[in-house]
Design a protein around this motif. Structure first.
Motif, mmCIF file in Angstrom:
data_model
loop_
_atom_site.group_PDB
_atom_site.id
_atom_site.type_symbol
_atom_site.label_atom_id
_atom_site.label_comp_id
_atom_site.label_asym_id
_atom_site.label_seq_id
_atom_site.Cartn_x
_atom_site.Cartn_y
_atom_site.Cartn_z
ATOM 1 N N LEU A 164 -71.531 -57.473 14.561
ATOM 2 C CA LEU A 164 -71.319 -56.132 14.686
ATOM 3 C C LEU A 164 -69.831 -55.986 15.160
ATOM 4 O O LEU A 164 -69.561 -56.242 16.389
ATOM 5 N N SER A 165 -68.910 -55.396 14.444
ATOM 6 C CA SER A 165 -67.531 -54.843 14.697
ATOM 7 C C SER A 165 -66.552 -56.203 15.298
ATOM 8 O O SER A 165 -66.082 -55.867 16.382
ATOM 9 N N ASN A 166 -67.010 -57.379 15.049
ATOM 10 C CA ASN A 166 -66.232 -58.474 15.733
ATOM 11 C C ASN A 166 -64.739 -58.379 14.908
ATOM 12 O O ASN A 166 -64.503 -57.436 14.083
ATOM 13 N N SER A 167 -63.765 -58.849 15.685
ATOM 14 C CA SER A 167 -62.394 -58.811 15.012
ATOM 15 C C SER A 167 -61.752 -60.263 15.251
ATOM 16 O O SER A 167 -62.079 -60.991 16.146
ATOM 17 N N ARG A 168 -60.890 -60.506 14.409
ATOM 18 C CA ARG A 168 -60.050 -61.662 14.112
ATOM 19 C C ARG A 168 -60.625 -62.928 14.659
ATOM 20 O O ARG A 168 -61.898 -63.080 14.095
ATOM 21 N N THR A 169 -60.237 -63.762 15.383
ATOM 22 C CA THR A 169 -61.048 -65.187 15.637
ATOM 23 C C THR A 169 -62.056 -64.964 16.745
ATOM 24 O O THR A 169 -61.648 -65.064 17.786
ATOM 25 N N MET A 170 -63.239 -65.561 16.450
ATOM 26 C CA MET A 170 -64.017 -65.151 17.700
ATOM 27 C C MET A 170 -65.184 -66.287 17.319
ATOM 28 O O MET A 170 -66.002 -66.341 18.642
ATOM 29 N N LEU A 171 -65.087 -67.307 16.489
ATOM 30 C CA LEU A 171 -65.894 -68.366 16.457
ATOM 31 C C LEU A 171 -65.077 -69.681 16.613
ATOM 32 O O LEU A 171 -64.207 -69.586 16.118
ATOM 33 N N ASP A 172 -65.764 -70.624 17.320
ATOM 34 C CA ASP A 172 -65.089 -72.063 17.624
ATOM 35 C C ASP A 172 -65.873 -72.673 16.339
ATOM 36 O O ASP A 172 -66.366 -72.601 15.336
ATOM 37 N N ASP A 173 -65.202 -74.255 16.242
ATOM 38 C CA ASP A 173 -65.797 -75.070 15.098
ATOM 39 C C ASP A 173 -67.237 -75.194 15.298
ATOM 40 O O ASP A 173 -67.874 -75.274 14.267
ATOM 41 N N ALA A 174 -67.818 -75.115 16.434
ATOM 42 C CA ALA A 174 -69.530 -75.526 16.426
ATOM 43 C C ALA A 174 -69.992 -74.506 15.861
ATOM 44 O O ALA A 174 -71.135 -74.701 15.365
#
Length: 341
Positions: A164-174
């Motif tokens: 929901l409305s995330n932006s740009r980079t918010m996930l890591d490799d795992a």
């Protein structure tokens, strides 16, 4: 002396002249096979792009990418695996609202780490999904802590994950690996509003969004949403046309291989559909779509900017239709209702 005579003399003998000419002809034929417009989409590519959701404008007739996975509106792309979550009679949803740079007002202030941290009245979007779950019969967890998504086992219990409305980079490799494995196991994925502006560097995720990205938007303003398909669980109870207020995202590339569910009537949103030289999608401006992707289900909408769209007892025109639309998308992506009809 001609090139032909020079070649024959250097080889020596009439028979060798014939051989030399044959070699030269073969080389010239090979050169002739090289296309004059290498790298440009062919007319067949453009026709395919238009047929799979591409715009009639040449600007958006991008080559259709399959992202190396099975994707589209055919349920053969779904992995109907026998998983515990599909037969326990419960519908569980995880709402993920982490942001990398910009943050929409409807998300409220940053949440502390952990699962289901305390919410305030400013967290109108998270509160809305929880309220809708109570009303429509699905359980909701919420988090902005990427560590809650860093292993497949942590996502496995959920019938759908809502970004929901995330932006740009918010996930890591795992967490990227866990999300990929979750979707491939037949999981449901829902993307709402600014998630179209997230994880630009990850092609698999862009394919999950329908091959589309947020490009820009005009002023936050009123417009008319047109319901395209009335068969889908997310649209069957909507009026054919309904007024709403949003940012009306322009998308680049244009979504492909998806089933369009709703679009904005571009005649109702003024004379400036976009900024930065982007002409918008005049007459062909989707706001919601669905697809099967790499074994899972994906439901996407660019709607939801205005906090009033998420507020209980909202006076925003079309807020009730937005609620119906998103709830249907969540339940269908979760497998609780027929998907992408």
């Amino acid at each position: 002396m001609s090139f032909r005579n020079t070649l024959g003399k250097s080889i020596g003998g009439a028979g060798q002249v014939v051989l030399g000419l044959a070699i030269l002809a073969a080389l010239l034929a090979g050169l002739h096979l090289a296309p004059a417009t290498r790298g440009a989409p062919s007319s067949a590519d453009q026709a395919t792009a238009a047929g799979q959701g591409g715009s009639s404008q040449n600007t958006y007739q991008d080559k259709v990418a399959d992202y190396g996975v099975c994707r589209g509106t055919d349920s053969d792309c779904y992995n109907d695996w026998d998983l515990p979550r599909t037969d326990d009679g419960r519908v569980r949803v995880l709402v993920f609202t982490a942001t990398g740079v910009s943050r929409h007002a409807h998300l409220g202030p940053l949440l502390p780490a952990g699962m289901n941290p305390p919410l305030t009245s400013a967290h109108v979007a998270q509160n809305a999904v929880i309220r809708w779950g109570q009303e429509y019969g699905f359980e909701v967890d919420w988090t902005e802590d990427v560590r809650q998504l860093d292993a497949p086992a942590k996502l496995a219990p959920y019938d759908a994950v809502v970004f929901l409305s995330n932006s740009r980079t918010m996930l890591d490799d795992a967490s990227q690996t866990a999300l990929l494995q979750y979707v491939r196991s037949g999981g449901g994925f829902v993307a709402i509003h600014n998630t179209l502006g997230a994880m630009y560097h990850w092609p698999w995720f862009q394919g999950l969004l329908g091959g589309a990205n947020f490009y820009d938007h005009g002023p936050h303003r009123d417009g008319e949403v047109v319901t395209i398909s009335r068969r889908d669980a997310s649209t069957r109870d909507l009026p054919r046309r309904w007024d709403f207020r949003d940012e009306w995202y322009n998308l680049e590339p244009f979504p492909t291989g998806v089933r369009f569910l709703a679009e904005v009537n571009t005649d109702t949103i003024g004379d400036a559909p976009g900024f930065n030289g982007h002409p918008g999608h005049e007459g062909d401006h989707p706001v919601s779509w669905c697809q099967y992707y790499d074994g899972g289900r994906a439901w996407i909408t660019s709607l939801g900017h205005d906090p009033a769209a998420w507020t209980e007892d909202s006076t925003l025109e079309g807020a009730g239709s937005f609620e119906t639309h998103v709830v249907g998308g969540i339940l269908s992506a979760a497998g609780a209702q027929p998907f992408c009809r």
